[in-house]
Write an enzyme that holds these catalytic residues in place. Structure first.
Site, short mmCIF file in Angstrom:
data_model
loop_
_atom_site.label_atom_id
_atom_site.label_comp_id
_atom_site.label_asym_id
_atom_site.label_seq_id
_atom_site.Cartn_x
_atom_site.Cartn_y
_atom_site.Cartn_z
N ASP A 8 0.80 -1.24 0.00
CA ASP A 8 0.00 0.00 0.00
C ASP A 8 0.83 1.28 0.00
O ASP A 8 0.56 2.21 0.77
CB ASP A 8 -0.97 0.00 1.20
CG ASP A 8 -1.98 -1.13 1.15
OD1 ASP A 8 -1.93 -1.95 0.21
OD2 ASP A 8 -2.82 -1.21 2.05
N LYS A 106 -6.89 -5.02 -3.16
CA LYS A 106 -7.62 -5.55 -2.01
C LYS A 106 -8.58 -4.48 -1.50
O LYS A 106 -8.41 -3.30 -1.80
CB LYS A 106 -6.64 -5.95 -0.90
CG LYS A 106 -5.82 -4.78 -0.38
CD LYS A 106 -4.76 -5.27 0.59
CE LYS A 106 -4.00 -4.12 1.20
NZ LYS A 106 -4.85 -3.18 1.98
N CYS A 151 -2.11 -2.88 7.56
CA CYS A 151 -1.95 -3.75 6.39
C CYS A 151 -0.61 -4.48 6.36
O CYS A 151 -0.54 -5.62 5.87
CB CYS A 151 -2.21 -2.95 5.12
SG CYS A 151 -3.95 -2.43 5.05
C1 VGL Z 1 -4.80 0.58 5.64
C2 VGL Z 1 -6.44 1.38 7.02
C3 VGL Z 1 -7.37 1.28 6.01
C4 VGL Z 1 -3.37 0.20 5.45
C5 VGL Z 1 -5.72 0.46 4.62
O1 VGL Z 1 -2.89 0.19 4.30
O2 VGL Z 1 -2.69 -0.07 6.47
N1 VGL Z 1 -5.17 1.03 6.84
N2 VGL Z 1 -7.00 0.83 4.81
#
Ligand code: VGL
Ligand code: ZN
Length: 212
Positions: A8, A106, A151
């Site tokens: 991410d 995702k 994540c």
């Molecule tokens: C994430 C919160 C919501 C992350 C993704 O990438 O850690 N955290 N969506």
């Protein structure tokens, strides 16, 4: 040499983004530096539809940080972030994205969140990352990215559960830290589970020793 999993590394998780992770931008230079230490680089991308159930804005009277239940599991409500095909969901500027061989999205199901790059939070559907690694006979992965306490942790722990050897490149991660210390606690939990905590400097020194 193993597979590097970039978690991410997206605009909305960088300072100024919708779900900004403090100093999240500092992970990009680490990601670029360690890519050469791996046989293969893959990435996960948080990729939500606008109606995603993890967005506080989609629940009347709710604000980010509150808890609800979503898909049968406890869910933190977040600001709207990483909406599919928006600038916020694009990879971070400066990331050597051309070195990423495959991207696994995702969080596409509005009814359940997906912190892990492998499975939704209810563990009912898979992103394809686990199959991809198994089909290639991969046994070792290293993980870095955003965010340590969500994540990254979920991805690293799922990799371990799938039987892989897992390294966490700790200086390539930053935490949301909704509660102070969440990031440090996540690292302790990963270490206790059997994940090897390493630094990019250690990886680069080891790679240098091999080629010298
Ligand atoms: C994430 C919160 C919501 C992350 C993704 O990438 O850690 N955290 N969506
Ligand atoms: Zn998300």
């Amino acid at each position: 040499m193993g597979t590097l999993i970039l978690v991410d590394l997206q605009n909305d998780f960088l300072p100024g983004g919708a779900l900004a992770v403090p100093r999240g931008d500092e992970t990009v230079v680490v990601a670029n530096a360690v890519m050469a230490c791996f046989a293969r680089v893959v990435a996960t991308q948080d990729w939500h539809p606008p109606a995603h159930g993890s967005f506080a804005a989609n629940h009347q009277g709710r604000v980010p940080g509150e808890m609800i239940e979503l898909g049968g599991v406890a869910q933190v409500l977040w600001p709207v972030h990483c909406v599919q095909d928006t600038p916020g969901s694009a990879f971070a500027p400066g990331l050597a994205a051309q070195r990423i061989e495959r991207v696994f999205v995702k969080g596409t199901d509005p009814g359940v969140d997906s912190y892990s790059g492998f499975f939704d939070n209810d563990h009912r559907s898979a992103t394809g990352l686990g199959d991809d690694l198994r089909e290639r006979g991969e046994t070792e992965v290293a993980v870095l990215g955003l965010a340590t306490d969500y994540c990254v942790k979920a991805t690293a722990l799922d990799a371990l559960r799938l039987g892989l050897r897992v390294q966490l490149i700790v200086d390539g991660c930053r935490a949301v830290d909704l509660q102070p210390g969440d990031g440090e606690r996540a690292i302790a939990e990963m270490r206790a589970a059997g994940i090897e905590i390493v630094t990019s400097a250690e990886l680069l020194a080891a790679a240098d020793a091999v080629t010298r």
